[in-house]
Design a protein around this motif. Structure first.
Motif, PDB file in Angstrom:
ATOM      1  N   GLY A 209       0.804  -1.210   0.000  1.00 29.49           N
ATOM      2  CA  GLY A 209       0.000   0.000   0.000  1.00 29.49           C
ATOM      3  C   GLY A 209       0.837   1.261   0.000  1.00 29.49           C
ATOM      4  N   VAL A 210       1.883   1.296   0.817  1.00 33.64           N
ATOM      5  CA  VAL A 210       2.706   2.509   0.863  1.00 33.64           C
ATOM      6  C   VAL A 210       3.487   2.679  -0.432  1.00 33.64           C
ATOM      7  CG1 VAL A 210       4.880   1.633   1.860  1.00 33.64           C
ATOM      8  CG2 VAL A 210       4.066   3.909   2.456  1.00 33.64           C
ATOM      9  N   GLY A 211       3.828   1.570  -1.090  1.00 34.57           N
ATOM     10  CA  GLY A 211       4.482   1.677  -2.393  1.00 34.57           C
ATOM     11  C   GLY A 211       3.572   2.319  -3.426  1.00 34.57           C
ATOM     12  N   LEU A 212       2.314   1.926  -3.436  1.00 27.98           N
ATOM     13  CA  LEU A 212       1.348   2.530  -4.358  1.00 27.98           C
ATOM     14  C   LEU A 212       1.078   3.987  -4.009  1.00 27.98           C
ATOM     15  CD1 LEU A 212      -1.199  -0.422  -4.660  1.00 27.98           C
ATOM     16  CD2 LEU A 212       0.387   0.368  -6.418  1.00 27.98           C
ATOM     17  N   LEU A 213       1.019   4.290  -2.717  1.00 23.94           N
ATOM     18  CA  LEU A 213       0.825   5.679  -2.302  1.00 23.94           C
ATOM     19  C   LEU A 213       2.007   6.544  -2.740  1.00 23.94           C
ATOM     20  CD1 LEU A 213      -0.620   5.162   1.298  1.00 23.94           C
ATOM     21  CD2 LEU A 213      -1.785   6.318  -0.591  1.00 23.94           C
ATOM     22  N   TRP A 214       3.208   6.061  -2.511  1.00 24.25           N
ATOM     23  CA  TRP A 214       4.417   6.795  -2.885  1.00 24.25           C
ATOM     24  C   TRP A 214       4.438   7.059  -4.387  1.00 24.25           C
ATOM     25  CZ3 TRP A 214       9.498   5.441   0.115  1.00 24.25           C
ATOM     26  CH2 TRP A 214      10.489   6.375  -0.187  1.00 24.25           C
ATOM     27  N   PHE A 215       4.110   6.045  -5.156  1.00 22.33           N
ATOM     28  CA  PHE A 215       4.074   6.170  -6.618  1.00 22.33           C
ATOM     29  C   PHE A 215       3.013   7.175  -7.053  1.00 22.33           C
ATOM     30  CE2 PHE A 215       2.343   4.478 -10.709  1.00 22.33           C
ATOM     31  CZ  PHE A 215       3.444   4.762 -11.500  1.00 22.33           C
ATOM     32  N   GLY A 216       1.809   7.038  -6.513  1.00 18.70           N
ATOM     33  CA  GLY A 216       0.730   7.930  -6.910  1.00 18.70           C
ATOM     34  C   GLY A 216       0.932   9.352  -6.448  1.00 18.70           C
ATOM     35  N   TRP A 217       1.700   9.527  -5.365  1.00 21.46           N
ATOM     36  CA  TRP A 217       1.887  10.861  -4.792  1.00 21.46           C
ATOM     37  C   TRP A 217       2.661  11.792  -5.730  1.00 21.46           C
ATOM     38  CZ3 TRP A 217       0.265  10.067   0.540  1.00 21.46           C
ATOM     39  CH2 TRP A 217      -0.048  11.255   1.217  1.00 21.46           C
ATOM     40  N   PHE A 218       3.417  11.241  -6.668  1.00 20.05           N
ATOM     41  CA  PHE A 218       4.089  12.110  -7.633  1.00 20.05           C
ATOM     42  C   PHE A 218       3.068  12.826  -8.515  1.00 20.05           C
ATOM     43  CE2 PHE A 218       7.577   9.025  -6.795  1.00 20.05           C
ATOM     44  CZ  PHE A 218       8.509   9.932  -6.328  1.00 20.05           C
ATOM     45  N   GLY A 219       1.967  12.150  -8.822  1.00 24.94           N
ATOM     46  CA  GLY A 219       0.880  12.826  -9.526  1.00 24.94           C
ATOM     47  C   GLY A 219       0.172  13.820  -8.633  1.00 24.94           C
ATOM     48  N   PHE A 220       0.019  13.462  -7.370  1.00 23.77           N
ATOM     49  CA  PHE A 220      -0.629  14.312  -6.376  1.00 23.77           C
ATOM     50  C   PHE A 220       0.100  15.647  -6.246  1.00 23.77           C
ATOM     51  CE2 PHE A 220      -1.882  15.284  -1.932  1.00 23.77           C
ATOM     52  CZ  PHE A 220      -3.222  14.940  -1.944  1.00 23.77           C
ATOM     53  N   ASN A 221       1.419  15.594  -6.075  1.00 25.83           N
ATOM     54  CA  ASN A 221       2.196  16.805  -5.822  1.00 25.83           C
ATOM     55  C   ASN A 221       2.636  17.509  -7.097  1.00 25.83           C
ATOM     56  OD1 ASN A 221       1.897  16.463  -3.104  1.00 25.83           O
ATOM     57  ND2 ASN A 221       3.995  15.883  -2.689  1.00 25.83           N
ATOM     58  N   ALA A 222       3.342  16.792  -7.975  1.00 27.79           N
ATOM     59  CA  ALA A 222       3.812  17.427  -9.208  1.00 27.79           C
ATOM     60  C   ALA A 222       2.650  17.836 -10.096  1.00 27.79           C
ATOM     61  CB  ALA A 222       4.754  16.487  -9.958  1.00 27.79           C
ATOM     62  N   GLY A 223       1.570  17.064 -10.078  1.00 27.25           N
ATOM     63  CA  GLY A 223       0.399  17.410 -10.877  1.00 27.25           C
ATOM     64  C   GLY A 223      -0.284  18.679 -10.417  1.00 27.25           C
ATOM     65  N   SER A 224      -0.098  19.047  -9.158  1.00 31.92           N
ATOM     66  CA  SER A 224      -0.765  20.240  -8.633  1.00 31.92           C
ATOM     67  C   SER A 224      -0.225  21.534  -9.214  1.00 31.92           C
ATOM     68  CB  SER A 224      -0.654  20.265  -7.102  1.00 31.92           C
ATOM     69  OG  SER A 224      -1.434  19.230  -6.539  1.00 31.92           O
ATOM     70  N   GLU A 225       0.890  21.480  -9.938  1.00 34.03           N
ATOM     71  CA  GLU A 225       1.355  22.655 -10.670  1.00 34.03           C
ATOM     72  C   GLU A 225       0.452  22.944 -11.859  1.00 34.03           C
ATOM     73  OE1 GLU A 225       3.818  25.793 -12.309  1.00 34.03           O
ATOM     74  OE2 GLU A 225       3.030  25.119 -10.380  1.00 34.03           O
ATOM     75  N   VAL A 245      13.691  10.720   3.393  1.00 33.36           N
ATOM     76  CA  VAL A 245      14.288  11.188   4.647  1.00 33.36           C
ATOM     77  C   VAL A 245      13.362  10.900   5.825  1.00 33.36           C
ATOM     78  CG1 VAL A 245      15.045  13.233   5.922  1.00 33.36           C
ATOM     79  CG2 VAL A 245      15.708  12.941   3.527  1.00 33.36           C
ATOM     80  N   ALA A 246      12.080  11.134   5.657  1.00 33.83           N
ATOM     81  CA  ALA A 246      11.126  10.888   6.744  1.00 33.83           C
ATOM     82  C   ALA A 246      11.076   9.414   7.115  1.00 33.83           C
ATOM     83  CB  ALA A 246       9.741  11.385   6.348  1.00 33.83           C
ATOM     84  N   ALA A 247      11.095   8.544   6.118  1.00 35.19           N
ATOM     85  CA  ALA A 247      11.109   7.103   6.400  1.00 35.19           C
ATOM     86  C   ALA A 247      12.354   6.730   7.196  1.00 35.19           C
ATOM     87  CB  ALA A 247      11.057   6.314   5.094  1.00 35.19           C
ATOM     88  N   GLY A 248      13.496   7.312   6.815  1.00 40.00           N
ATOM     89  CA  GLY A 248      14.720   7.047   7.556  1.00 40.00           C
ATOM     90  C   GLY A 248      14.684   7.612   8.962  1.00 40.00           C
ATOM     91  N   ALA A 249      14.119   8.809   9.112  1.00 38.67           N
ATOM     92  CA  ALA A 249      14.043   9.430  10.439  1.00 38.67           C
ATOM     93  C   ALA A 249      13.162   8.607  11.375  1.00 38.67           C
ATOM     94  CB  ALA A 249      13.507  10.856  10.311  1.00 38.67           C
ATOM     95  N   TRP A 250      12.047   8.091  10.857  1.00 36.75           N
ATOM     96  CA  TRP A 250      11.122   7.306  11.691  1.00 36.75           C
ATOM     97  C   TRP A 250      11.806   6.042  12.211  1.00 36.75           C
ATOM     98  CZ3 TRP A 250       5.434   8.153  11.759  1.00 36.75           C
ATOM     99  CH2 TRP A 250       4.765   7.259  12.584  1.00 36.75           C
ATOM    100  N   ILE A 251      12.463   5.299  11.333  1.00 38.40           N
ATOM    101  CA  ILE A 251      13.083   4.042  11.790  1.00 38.40           C
ATOM    102  C   ILE A 251      14.308   4.308  12.650  1.00 38.40           C
ATOM    103  CG2 ILE A 251      12.145   2.670   9.901  1.00 38.40           C
ATOM    104  CD1 ILE A 251      14.866   2.788   8.527  1.00 38.40           C
ATOM    105  N   ALA A 267       7.102   2.264   6.659  1.00 37.84           N
ATOM    106  CA  ALA A 267       5.910   2.608   5.882  1.00 37.84           C
ATOM    107  C   ALA A 267       5.242   3.867   6.445  1.00 37.84           C
ATOM    108  CB  ALA A 267       4.919   1.444   5.898  1.00 37.84           C
ATOM    109  N   SER A 268       5.088   3.928   7.757  1.00 39.19           N
ATOM    110  CA  SER A 268       4.456   5.091   8.378  1.00 39.19           C
ATOM    111  C   SER A 268       5.313   6.335   8.193  1.00 39.19           C
ATOM    112  CB  SER A 268       4.224   4.826   9.869  1.00 39.19           C
ATOM    113  OG  SER A 268       3.354   3.726  10.062  1.00 39.19           O
ATOM    114  N   GLY A 269       6.631   6.183   8.284  1.00 37.54           N
ATOM    115  CA  GLY A 269       7.523   7.309   8.078  1.00 37.54           C
ATOM    116  C   GLY A 269       7.435   7.858   6.678  1.00 37.54           C
ATOM    117  N   ALA A 270       7.345   6.968   5.708  1.00 36.90           N
ATOM    118  CA  ALA A 270       7.204   7.417   4.318  1.00 36.90           C
ATOM    119  C   ALA A 270       5.926   8.225   4.141  1.00 36.90           C
ATOM    120  CB  ALA A 270       7.211   6.211   3.375  1.00 36.90           C
ATOM    121  N   VAL A 271       4.828   7.749   4.717  1.00 34.32           N
ATOM    122  CA  VAL A 271       3.567   8.483   4.600  1.00 34.32           C
ATOM    123  C   VAL A 271       3.677   9.834   5.299  1.00 34.32           C
ATOM    124  CG1 VAL A 271       1.116   8.485   5.203  1.00 34.32           C
ATOM    125  CG2 VAL A 271       2.184   6.403   4.344  1.00 34.32           C
TER     126      VAL A 271
END
Length: 437
Positions: A209-225, A245-251, A267-271
């Motif tokens: 799930g987090v892999g799909l979220l991470w992938f889709g989030w590029f459309g979410f953020n970059a698409g908002s331009e 960085v957030a995923a690394g900071a969490w673990i 996974a939670s850190g990435a989100v």
């Protein structure tokens, strides 16, 4: 009417990417629940696609991005001239006749509304009536999400005030997190909370799930331009940087605090990183994305524990990740904004700006959070007092999948019946007796 084919092609792809995030969220949330409620959890995400799509076409787009003849009223909600979307057919988004078809822009914004509603469901996993959730999703989208989207993105009063939100830190994450907290308080704690083990039943689903979220989030953020340009590229890069960085900071926090790093933590850190960079991704430099990601990963790792100290049962950490992470990202612009959009002079403090924009960036999450919390609490209370929002304790203990949907996420009977299972576990009847016991 002249259409920019490059912009249109990118926005169609970005729209599909953002829609994919809701099934991704279903896997992420589904894996985090107990096995007996995985299907119900996933259904709450998928049904949000249905309810919000219908509401958006009939009146949602018009309320969020339409206008009306009253200047005062237009600060708070759009008009009704785009009801049914018939007025958007064969129109372009820009006054000069170039850009993307208006329906493409509408479809893109629809996917944001869908996932915002779906995010709320994680706070009430394992115990909410499915029909009550359906009703809540329609009402909350109507009187909370659509007006808030208008306030920030549709020319409403927060737009006029100068609050920056590139892709939805306030509109999406603070909004959903506050509503999730309200519903968690209305419905109450799960049976056996803090007594019975309620660990994620399938961490492989969580990582998928987090892999799909991470992938889709590029459309979410970059698409908002809403364009193919340097800002879209900046948003794309910052999304990747902050998330990693957030995923690394969490673990790292987990390792220092608990002695081990977990798959749920990464996974939670990435989100958390995705959430925090969302409002800032097109406004900050990549070095600032590192700062935002590091702060979000560490702070949210601790924030998810607030529910145990304060006594609210936010099942899947919607408050700790989305409310806290979204607010952190929005406020970070008061310090780190290098390329503000609404007011070119309103840079962050680190770039020579004043305290005015910082005050605005604090005001946005506070106002939206309070509005969403209060309205969600009222809606939830009305539903609870009329049709009931929570399943019975017996149904909750038995498993909401089987009692509500007459299904189970895993058919283990065929496994027990196999010869291999019989050799490993002994005769099938004895296994069945153990399971029943």
């Amino acid at each position: 009417m002249k259409i920019d084919s490059g912009t249109t092609a990118w926005m169609l792809a970005a729209t599909a990417l953002v829609l994919l995030m809701t099934p991704g969220l279903a896997f992420f949330y589904g894996g985090m629940t107990r096995a007996k409620s995985v299907l119900n959890m996933m259904m709450m995400s998928f049904v949000s696609i249905i309810t919000v799509t219908i509401a958006w076409v009939i009146y949602g787009h018009s309320l969020a991005f339409g206008t009306n003849g009253n200047d005062f009223l237009n600060k708070f909600v759009g008009g009704l001239k785009d009801v049914g979307l018939q007025s958007l057919v064969d129109t372009a988004t820009k006054d000069d006749g170039t850009g993307m078809p208006s329906l493409v822009f509408s479809a893109f914004q629809l996917t944001f509304a869908i996932i915002t509603v779906a995010l709320i469901s994680g706070a009430i996993a394992d115990r909410a009536k499915f029909g009550a959730w359906v009703v809540f999703s329609i009402v909350w989208a109507t009187i909370v999400y659509f007006p808030v989207a208008h306030w920030v993105w549709g020319g409403g009063w927060l737009t006029q005030l100068g609050i920056e939100d590139f892709a939805g830190g306030t509109v999406v994450h603070v909004n959903a997190g506050a509503a999730g907290l309200a519903l968690a308080l209305v419905i109450g704690k799960r049976s056996g909370w803090r007594k019975d083990p309620m660990r994620p039943h399938n961490l492989t689903l969580v990582l998928l799930g987090v892999g799909l979220l991470w992938f889709g989030w590029f459309g979410f953020n970059a698409g908002s331009e809403l364009a193919v340009d340097g800002t879209a590229g900046l948003a794309f890069m910052n999304t990747q940087v902050a998330t990693a960085v957030a995923a690394g900071a969490w673990i790292l926090v987990e390792k220092l605090r608990d002695g081990h790093s977990t798959t749920l933590g990464v996974a939670s850190g990435a989100v958390a990183g995705l959430v925090a960079i969302t409002p800032a991704c097109g406004f900050v430099d990549p070095w600032a994305a590192i700062v935002i990601g590091a702060i979000a990963g560490a702070v949210c790792a601790y924030a998810v524990g607030l529910k145990y100290k304060l006594g609210y049962d936010d099942s899947l950490d919607v408050v700790g990740v989305h409310l806290v992470g979204g607010a952190l990202g929005a406020i970070s612009l008061g310090f780190l904004a290098a390329y503000p959009f609404l007011d070119p002079q309103a840079k962050g403090l680190f770039y020579g700006g004043g305290f005015t924009q910082l005050g605005r960036q604090i005001l946005g999450p506070v106002v939206v959070g309070l509005y969403s919390f209060i309205l969600a609490w009222i809606i939830g209370k009305i539903i609870d007092k009329t049709m009931g929002f929570r399943v019975t304790e017996e149904d909750e203990v038995t498993g909401i999948d089987i009692t509500t949907h007459a299904e189970t996420g895993y058919d283990l009977g065929s496994v027990h019946a196999s010869g291999v299972a019989a050799k490993v576990n002994g005769p099938v009847p004895s296994v069945a007796k153990k399971v029943d016991a």
